[in-house]
Design a protein around this motif. Structure first.
Motif, PDB file in Angstrom:
ATOM      1  N   UNK A 147      11.236 -55.879   7.875  1.00 40.97           N
ATOM      2  CA  UNK A 147      10.374 -54.623   9.020  1.00 40.97           C
ATOM      3  C   UNK A 147       9.590 -53.656   7.962  1.00 40.97           C
ATOM      4  N   UNK A 148       8.470 -53.512   8.090  1.00 42.53           N
ATOM      5  CA  UNK A 148       7.699 -52.425   7.109  1.00 42.53           C
ATOM      6  C   UNK A 148       7.073 -51.590   7.951  1.00 42.53           C
ATOM      7  N   UNK A 149       7.122 -50.467   7.843  1.00 43.51           N
ATOM      8  CA  UNK A 149       6.366 -49.370   8.758  1.00 43.51           C
ATOM      9  C   UNK A 149       4.822 -49.022   8.056  1.00 43.51           C
ATOM     10  N   UNK A 150       3.834 -49.812   8.688  1.00 45.47           N
ATOM     11  CA  UNK A 150       2.695 -49.590   8.205  1.00 45.47           C
ATOM     12  C   UNK A 150       2.082 -48.340   7.862  1.00 45.47           C
ATOM     13  N   UNK A 151       2.296 -47.387   8.609  1.00 46.39           N
ATOM     14  CA  UNK A 151       1.673 -46.104   8.614  1.00 46.39           C
ATOM     15  C   UNK A 151       2.444 -45.202   7.381  1.00 46.39           C
ATOM     16  N   UNK A 152       3.723 -45.554   7.290  1.00 43.48           N
ATOM     17  CA  UNK A 152       4.480 -44.816   6.227  1.00 43.48           C
ATOM     18  C   UNK A 152       3.803 -45.509   4.808  1.00 43.48           C
ATOM     19  N   UNK A 153       3.692 -46.791   4.645  1.00 47.99           N
ATOM     20  CA  UNK A 153       3.250 -47.289   3.464  1.00 47.99           C
ATOM     21  C   UNK A 153       1.709 -46.756   3.280  1.00 47.99           C
ATOM     22  N   UNK A 154       0.930 -46.908   4.405  1.00 46.71           N
ATOM     23  CA  UNK A 154      -0.544 -46.332   4.079  1.00 46.71           C
ATOM     24  C   UNK A 154      -0.660 -45.048   3.640  1.00 46.71           C
ATOM     25  N   UNK A 155       0.198 -44.014   4.028  1.00 45.42           N
ATOM     26  CA  UNK A 155       0.250 -42.627   3.718  1.00 45.42           C
ATOM     27  C   UNK A 155       0.828 -42.425   2.250  1.00 45.42           C
ATOM     28  N   UNK A 156       1.669 -43.258   2.114  1.00 46.55           N
ATOM     29  CA  UNK A 156       2.136 -43.148   0.413  1.00 46.55           C
ATOM     30  C   UNK A 156       1.190 -43.454  -0.589  1.00 46.55           C
ATOM     31  N   UNK A 157       0.453 -44.972  -0.034  1.00 45.05           N
ATOM     32  CA  UNK A 157      -0.813 -45.287  -0.992  1.00 45.05           C
ATOM     33  C   UNK A 157      -1.885 -44.221  -1.020  1.00 45.05           C
ATOM     34  N   UNK A 158      -2.284 -43.481   0.153  1.00 44.14           N
ATOM     35  CA  UNK A 158      -3.190 -42.548   0.107  1.00 44.14           C
ATOM     36  C   UNK A 158      -2.784 -41.444  -0.723  1.00 44.14           C
ATOM     37  N   UNK A 159      -1.612 -40.935  -0.799  1.00 39.80           N
ATOM     38  CA  UNK A 159      -0.931 -40.059  -1.609  1.00 39.80           C
ATOM     39  C   UNK A 159      -1.283 -40.124  -3.134  1.00 39.80           C
ATOM     40  N   UNK A 160      -1.476 -41.381  -3.611  1.00 40.63           N
ATOM     41  CA  UNK A 160      -2.117 -41.509  -5.066  1.00 40.63           C
ATOM     42  C   UNK A 160      -3.514 -41.065  -5.082  1.00 40.63           C
ATOM     43  N   UNK A 161      -4.220 -41.300  -4.250  1.00 40.59           N
ATOM     44  CA  UNK A 161      -5.698 -41.142  -4.072  1.00 40.59           C
ATOM     45  C   UNK A 161      -5.956 -39.601  -4.224  1.00 40.59           C
ATOM     46  N   UNK A 162      -4.982 -38.799  -3.485  1.00 44.88           N
ATOM     47  CA  UNK A 162      -4.962 -37.556  -3.630  1.00 44.88           C
ATOM     48  C   UNK A 162      -4.884 -36.529  -4.770  1.00 44.88           C
ATOM     49  N   UNK A 163      -4.474 -37.402  -5.835  1.00 41.24           N
ATOM     50  CA  UNK A 163      -4.372 -36.940  -7.318  1.00 41.24           C
ATOM     51  C   UNK A 163      -5.700 -36.949  -8.009  1.00 41.24           C
ATOM     52  N   UNK A 164      -6.369 -37.717  -7.619  1.00 41.46           N
ATOM     53  CA  UNK A 164      -7.675 -38.151  -8.333  1.00 41.46           C
ATOM     54  C   UNK A 164      -8.950 -37.350  -7.809  1.00 41.46           C
ATOM     55  N   UNK A 165     -10.013 -37.808  -8.150  1.00 46.49           N
ATOM     56  CA  UNK A 165     -11.424 -37.473  -7.743  1.00 46.49           C
ATOM     57  C   UNK A 165     -12.070 -37.659  -6.339  1.00 46.49           C
ATOM     58  N   UNK A 166     -10.886 -38.510  -5.875  1.00 48.15           N
ATOM     59  CA  UNK A 166     -11.222 -38.958  -4.359  1.00 48.15           C
ATOM     60  C   UNK A 166     -10.373 -38.280  -3.314  1.00 48.15           C
ATOM     61  N   UNK A 167      -9.833 -37.181  -3.799  1.00 48.85           N
ATOM     62  CA  UNK A 167      -8.825 -36.671  -2.740  1.00 48.85           C
ATOM     63  C   UNK A 167      -9.594 -36.245  -1.415  1.00 48.85           C
ATOM     64  N   UNK A 168      -9.004 -36.456  -0.284  1.00 47.62           N
ATOM     65  CA  UNK A 168      -9.610 -36.284   0.930  1.00 47.62           C
ATOM     66  C   UNK A 168     -10.646 -37.452   1.634  1.00 47.62           C
ATOM     67  N   UNK A 169     -11.096 -38.354   0.548  1.00 49.76           N
ATOM     68  CA  UNK A 169     -11.921 -39.239   0.948  1.00 49.76           C
ATOM     69  C   UNK A 169     -11.338 -40.389   1.637  1.00 49.76           C
ATOM     70  N   UNK A 170     -10.159 -40.541   1.519  1.00 51.02           N
ATOM     71  CA  UNK A 170      -9.386 -41.620   2.229  1.00 51.02           C
ATOM     72  C   UNK A 170      -8.323 -40.734   3.424  1.00 51.02           C
ATOM     73  N   UNK A 171      -8.635 -41.612   4.799  1.00 47.27           N
ATOM     74  CA  UNK A 171      -7.853 -40.990   5.795  1.00 47.27           C
ATOM     75  C   UNK A 171      -7.050 -42.108   6.366  1.00 47.27           C
ATOM     76  N   UNK A 172      -6.033 -41.775   7.094  1.00 37.84           N
ATOM     77  CA  UNK A 172      -5.144 -42.733   7.657  1.00 37.84           C
ATOM     78  C   UNK A 172      -4.992 -42.565   9.255  1.00 37.84           C
ATOM     79  N   UNK A 173      -5.096 -43.372   9.938  1.00 38.89           N
ATOM     80  CA  UNK A 173      -5.098 -43.140  11.447  1.00 38.89           C
ATOM     81  C   UNK A 173      -4.220 -44.479  12.038  1.00 38.89           C
ATOM     82  N   UNK A 174      -3.043 -43.779  12.734  1.00 39.10           N
ATOM     83  CA  UNK A 174      -2.332 -44.757  13.500  1.00 39.10           C
ATOM     84  C   UNK A 174      -1.348 -44.293  14.184  1.00 39.10           C
ATOM     85  N   UNK A 175      -0.639 -45.078  14.927  1.00 30.41           N
ATOM     86  CA  UNK A 175       0.308 -44.540  16.155  1.00 30.41           C
ATOM     87  C   UNK A 175       1.268 -43.419  15.388  1.00 30.41           C
ATOM     88  N   UNK A 176       1.568 -42.430  16.277  1.00 28.29           N
ATOM     89  CA  UNK A 176       2.604 -41.223  15.516  1.00 28.29           C
ATOM     90  C   UNK A 176       3.940 -41.879  14.989  1.00 28.29           C
TER      91      UNK A 176
END
Length: 179
Positions: A40-69
């Motif tokens: 079992x894998x929590x999609x929202x948690x994994x997506x947020x983790x992946x997006x945190x990598x982008x927050x370090x680079x030049x695309x900070x804020x360009x990637x958003x995640x939407x899903x059930x709470x």
């Protein structure tokens, strides 16, 4: 100290991701029977983790995640979902996208990555999942081929919709929804 700790954590996470990519290349040619069991894998948690990598680079804020709470879980492999998402995000970035949305539906059956990049011409769209096919000069053409192989290993499917000048949407559909 906190910033250093966060950065170190992200660097170690990226090293793990690169290791997973190397294993993915090896798995690409391996028979499916050698795969690790699904979990079992929590999609929202994994997506947020992946997006945190982008927050370090030049695309900070360009990637958003939407899903059930609470997030939805699917039967897959966490490291492979990370790899698939990163491949999708890299394709969006390579297509010049300035906005990328990761969307997880309420039932946990669909994971979409939608961008506003340059899109893919209709005549080459059927080839995007072929190994070594790329619409850019810098790509190896293995990202989406590996993603497709991994997704199919979970019993899921992957599809793509694109219009030149309007962006691209990649959709992973999991069997059965909630698990």
């Amino acid at each position: 100290d906190r910033a250093l700790g966060d950065t170190a954590k992200r660097i170690l996470s990226e090293i793990d991701r690169l290791d997973a990519i190397a294993r993915g290349f090896a798995r690409f040619g391996a028979p499916g029977a050698e795969a690790v069991a699904l979990e079992p894998v929590n999609l929202l948690a994994v997506a947020r983790d992946v997006v945190s990598l982008y927050e370090l680079g030049e695309q900070a804020g360009a990637v958003t995640v939407e899903g059930p709470a609470g997030g939805e879980t699917v039967r897959a492999r966490k490291d492979e979902i990370r790899e698939v998402l990163l491949n999708m995000l890299e394709n969006s970035r390579d297509a010049g996208a300035t906005r990328i949305q990761i969307l997880i539906d309420e039932g946990g059956r669909r994971l979409s990555v939608r961008d506003n990049g340059r899109g893919i011409p209709e005549e080459v769209l059927p080839r995007v999942f072929e190994p070594t096919f790329s619409t850019t000069s810098s790509g190896s053409g293995l990202g989406l081929a590996i993603a497709k192989r991994l997704v199919e290993g979970w019993g899921a499917t992957i599809g793509i919709e694109s219009r030149p000048g309007s962006g691209t949407t990649l959709v992973v559909t999991f069997p059965g929804g909630r698990k």
